[in-house]
Design a protein around this motif. Structure first.
Motif, PDB file in Angstrom:
ATOM      1  N   HIS A 129      10.877   7.105   9.393  1.00 46.44           N
ATOM      2  CA  HIS A 129      11.497   6.058   9.899  1.00 46.44           C
ATOM      3  C   HIS A 129      11.532   7.172  11.476  1.00 46.44           C
ATOM      4  CE1 HIS A 129      13.583   3.319  12.809  1.00 46.44           C
ATOM      5  NE2 HIS A 129      14.417   4.527  12.789  1.00 46.44           N
ATOM      6  N   ILE A 130      10.995   7.743  11.187  1.00 46.95           N
ATOM      7  CA  ILE A 130      10.792   9.119  12.894  1.00 46.95           C
ATOM      8  C   ILE A 130      10.186   9.144  12.636  1.00 46.95           C
ATOM      9  CG2 ILE A 130      11.764  11.450  13.432  1.00 46.95           C
ATOM     10  CD1 ILE A 130      13.850  11.701  11.299  1.00 46.95           C
ATOM     11  N   LEU A 131       8.329   9.587  12.074  1.00 45.47           N
ATOM     12  CA  LEU A 131       7.209   9.369  12.528  1.00 45.47           C
ATOM     13  C   LEU A 131       7.026   8.126  12.449  1.00 45.47           C
ATOM     14  CD1 LEU A 131       6.582  12.510   9.710  1.00 45.47           C
ATOM     15  CD2 LEU A 131       6.972  12.145  12.339  1.00 45.47           C
ATOM     16  N   GLY A 132       7.429   6.932  11.951  1.00 42.17           N
ATOM     17  CA  GLY A 132       6.565   6.094  12.141  1.00 42.17           C
ATOM     18  C   GLY A 132       7.207   4.573  13.896  1.00 42.17           C
ATOM     19  N   ARG A 136      12.510   6.849  17.487  1.00 36.62           N
ATOM     20  CA  ARG A 136      12.709   7.465  18.956  1.00 36.62           C
ATOM     21  C   ARG A 136      12.010   9.342  19.338  1.00 36.62           C
ATOM     22  NH1 ARG A 136      18.622   5.331  20.104  1.00 36.62           N
ATOM     23  NH2 ARG A 136      19.298   7.696  19.377  1.00 36.62           N
ATOM     24  N   GLY A 137      11.737   9.063  20.462  1.00 36.84           N
ATOM     25  CA  GLY A 137      11.485  10.161  21.215  1.00 36.84           C
ATOM     26  C   GLY A 137      12.132  11.371  20.917  1.00 36.84           C
ATOM     27  N   SER A 138      11.843  12.841  20.353  1.00 40.57           N
ATOM     28  CA  SER A 138      12.489  13.950  19.728  1.00 40.57           C
ATOM     29  C   SER A 138      11.819  15.203  19.418  1.00 40.57           C
ATOM     30  CB  SER A 138      13.424  13.920  18.571  1.00 40.57           C
ATOM     31  OG  SER A 138      12.888  13.493  17.585  1.00 40.57           O
ATOM     32  N   ALA A 139      12.591  16.139  20.163  1.00 41.54           N
ATOM     33  CA  ALA A 139      11.091  17.275  18.868  1.00 41.54           C
ATOM     34  C   ALA A 139      10.882  17.417  17.821  1.00 41.54           C
ATOM     35  CB  ALA A 139      12.340  18.262  19.733  1.00 41.54           C
ATOM     36  N   LEU A 140      12.046  16.982  16.878  1.00 43.84           N
ATOM     37  CA  LEU A 140      11.388  16.557  15.567  1.00 43.84           C
ATOM     38  C   LEU A 140      10.262  15.704  15.402  1.00 43.84           C
ATOM     39  CD1 LEU A 140      11.929  16.988  12.660  1.00 43.84           C
ATOM     40  CD2 LEU A 140      13.842  15.405  12.635  1.00 43.84           C
ATOM     41  N   ARG A 141      10.000  14.268  15.998  1.00 39.69           N
ATOM     42  CA  ARG A 141       9.141  13.931  15.587  1.00 39.69           C
ATOM     43  C   ARG A 141       7.618  13.879  16.970  1.00 39.69           C
ATOM     44  NH1 ARG A 141       7.420   7.756  15.380  1.00 39.69           N
ATOM     45  NH2 ARG A 141       6.103   7.107  17.359  1.00 39.69           N
ATOM     46  N   ALA A 142       7.756  15.274  17.639  1.00 40.04           N
ATOM     47  CA  ALA A 142       6.695  14.890  18.468  1.00 40.04           C
ATOM     48  C   ALA A 142       6.450  16.176  17.391  1.00 40.04           C
ATOM     49  CB  ALA A 142       7.780  16.490  19.344  1.00 40.04           C
ATOM     50  N   TRP A 143       6.815  17.344  16.970  1.00 40.21           N
ATOM     51  CA  TRP A 143       6.873  18.023  15.804  1.00 40.21           C
ATOM     52  C   TRP A 143       6.030  17.721  14.578  1.00 40.21           C
ATOM     53  CZ3 TRP A 143       7.995  19.511  10.188  1.00 40.21           C
ATOM     54  CH2 TRP A 143       7.774  20.799   9.786  1.00 40.21           C
ATOM     55  N   GLY A 144       6.750  16.685  13.792  1.00 43.12           N
ATOM     56  CA  GLY A 144       6.160  15.578  12.666  1.00 43.12           C
ATOM     57  C   GLY A 144       5.252  14.972  12.931  1.00 43.12           C
ATOM     58  N   LEU A 145       4.644  15.030  14.129  1.00 41.44           N
ATOM     59  CA  LEU A 145       3.763  13.772  14.697  1.00 41.44           C
ATOM     60  C   LEU A 145       2.432  14.805  14.868  1.00 41.44           C
ATOM     61  CD1 LEU A 145       4.398  11.143  16.931  1.00 41.44           C
ATOM     62  CD2 LEU A 145       3.787  11.263  14.107  1.00 41.44           C
ATOM     63  N   ALA A 146       2.318  16.086  15.158  1.00 38.00           N
ATOM     64  CA  ALA A 146       1.626  17.491  15.306  1.00 38.00           C
ATOM     65  C   ALA A 146       1.434  17.728  14.145  1.00 38.00           C
ATOM     66  CB  ALA A 146       2.006  18.449  16.180  1.00 38.00           C
ATOM     67  N   VAL A 162       9.073  16.847   7.620  1.00 39.99           N
ATOM     68  CA  VAL A 162      10.498  16.301   8.816  1.00 39.99           C
ATOM     69  C   VAL A 162      10.843  16.218   7.496  1.00 39.99           C
ATOM     70  CG1 VAL A 162      11.114  14.515   9.833  1.00 39.99           C
ATOM     71  CG2 VAL A 162       8.927  15.073  10.187  1.00 39.99           C
ATOM     72  N   ALA A 163      11.192  15.496   6.280  1.00 40.36           N
ATOM     73  CA  ALA A 163      12.276  15.317   5.429  1.00 40.36           C
ATOM     74  C   ALA A 163      12.296  17.092   5.271  1.00 40.36           C
ATOM     75  CB  ALA A 163      11.473  14.861   4.497  1.00 40.36           C
ATOM     76  N   ARG A 164      12.110  17.924   4.877  1.00 46.14           N
ATOM     77  CA  ARG A 164      13.023  19.098   4.946  1.00 46.14           C
ATOM     78  C   ARG A 164      12.983  19.871   6.106  1.00 46.14           C
ATOM     79  NH1 ARG A 164       8.596  21.291   2.526  1.00 46.14           N
ATOM     80  NH2 ARG A 164       7.805  22.337   4.187  1.00 46.14           N
ATOM     81  N   LYS A 165      12.903  19.179   6.972  1.00 48.05           N
ATOM     82  CA  LYS A 165      13.525  20.368   8.658  1.00 48.05           C
ATOM     83  C   LYS A 165      14.536  19.250   8.500  1.00 48.05           C
ATOM     84  CE  LYS A 165      11.219  22.178  12.742  1.00 48.05           C
ATOM     85  NZ  LYS A 165      10.473  22.883  12.429  1.00 48.05           N
ATOM     86  N   LEU A 166      14.715  17.825   8.607  1.00 43.46           N
ATOM     87  CA  LEU A 166      16.170  17.049   8.602  1.00 43.46           C
ATOM     88  C   LEU A 166      16.641  17.870   7.812  1.00 43.46           C
ATOM     89  CD1 LEU A 166      16.920  14.109  10.121  1.00 43.46           C
ATOM     90  CD2 LEU A 166      16.648  13.047   9.025  1.00 43.46           C
ATOM     91  N   ALA A 167      16.742  18.182   6.462  1.00 42.22           N
ATOM     92  CA  ALA A 167      17.501  18.721   6.045  1.00 42.22           C
ATOM     93  C   ALA A 167      17.753  19.529   6.624  1.00 42.22           C
ATOM     94  CB  ALA A 167      17.949  18.765   4.324  1.00 42.22           C
ATOM     95  N   VAL A 168      17.903  20.976   7.190  1.00 40.35           N
ATOM     96  CA  VAL A 168      18.228  21.446   7.544  1.00 40.35           C
ATOM     97  C   VAL A 168      19.071  21.474   9.167  1.00 40.35           C
ATOM     98  CG1 VAL A 168      17.056  23.648   9.046  1.00 40.35           C
ATOM     99  CG2 VAL A 168      16.365  23.610   6.691  1.00 40.35           C
ATOM    100  N   LEU A 169      18.253  20.467   9.721  1.00 38.92           N
ATOM    101  CA  LEU A 169      19.253  20.347  11.030  1.00 38.92           C
ATOM    102  C   LEU A 169      20.521  19.486  10.696  1.00 38.92           C
ATOM    103  CD1 LEU A 169      18.537  19.112  14.172  1.00 38.92           C
ATOM    104  CD2 LEU A 169      18.068  17.058  13.021  1.00 38.92           C
ATOM    105  N   LEU A 170      20.580  18.974   9.698  1.00 44.76           N
ATOM    106  CA  LEU A 170      21.870  17.434   9.180  1.00 44.76           C
ATOM    107  C   LEU A 170      22.664  19.217   8.990  1.00 44.76           C
ATOM    108  CD1 LEU A 170      20.605  15.094   7.339  1.00 44.76           C
ATOM    109  CD2 LEU A 170      21.401  15.180   9.638  1.00 44.76           C
ATOM    110  N   HIS A 171      22.315  19.785   8.331  1.00 39.66           N
ATOM    111  CA  HIS A 171      23.393  20.774   7.777  1.00 39.66           C
ATOM    112  C   HIS A 171      23.872  21.806   8.581  1.00 39.66           C
ATOM    113  CE1 HIS A 171      24.737  24.935   5.653  1.00 39.66           C
ATOM    114  NE2 HIS A 171      25.257  24.294   4.520  1.00 39.66           N
TER     115      HIS A 171
END
Length: 187
Positions: A129-132, A136-146, A162-171
């Motif tokens: 969803h984040i990359l689709g 919505r725009g975010s640093a995580l989306r920009a990083w994943g698209l790159a 992005v899923a791994r980075k999302l897990a880190v972010l949520l924690h």
């Protein structure tokens, strides 16, 4: 069959069926409507649980992360102090590359797939969803698209990253009590 919303699919489809097919499909369509009502009831129960848990509300504020993912994350990890470093959560959930090094050979392998497979699937869906196109725009989306630019399997790798980075972010959000900032200031 008519285009219809999910809640009324069975009843509306039954009304549109020819008389010859109604006896054969009536029970099936009633079952679909019953399953839809059951899913709605469980969604309400999940929403009620999430309203009582502030940490789930905070995690659900991340674009692309819903209540179900936030609740599954909190319930799977148990307590935030369980991990000394937030980056360890990705490995715990199996969102890290497997390794099979031998001499000079270091092949790129798939993810380890250890840990809770349901939460891993939810995080991968959030990454989709984040990359689709609806992300919505975010640093995580920009990083994943790159990361997604490159060879043919770059998109798959970017989704897992992005899923791994999302897990880190949520924690990290859970540990610190901070709110999500789409573009955090570095300084």
């Amino acid at each position: 069959l008519p285009k219809t919303i999910t809640r009324t699919f069975g009843a509306r489809a039954l009304a549109q069926l020819p008389d010859a097919l109604r006896p054969a499909l009536a029970t099936l369509l009633e079952g679909i409507d019953a399953a839809t009502r059951g899913i709605a009831a469980y969604d309400e129960r999940i929403a009620a649980i999430c309203e009582r848990r502030t940490e789930v509300q905070r995690l659900s504020s991340v674009p692309g992360v819903g209540q179900l993912t936030g609740l599954a994350f909190v319930l799977t990890l148990g307590r935030p102090e369980r991990f000394a470093h937030s980056r360890d959560v990705g490995g715990y959930l199996g969102l890290r590359p497997r390794q099979q090094q031998s001499g000079a050979s270091d092949p790129q392998l798939g993810i380890a797939k250890s840990g809770n497979s349901y939460l891993r699937k939810l995080l991968v869906q959030c990454a989709h969803h984040i990359l689709g196109r609806f992300g919505r725009g975010s640093a995580l989306r920009a990083w994943g698209l790159a990361k997604a630019e490159g060879p043919k399997n770059a998109t798959k790798r970017a989704i897992v990253a992005v899923a791994r980075k999302l897990a880190v972010l949520l924690h990290r959000l859970w540990m610190s009590g901070e709110t999500f900032k789409p573009f955090p200031q570095r300084g």
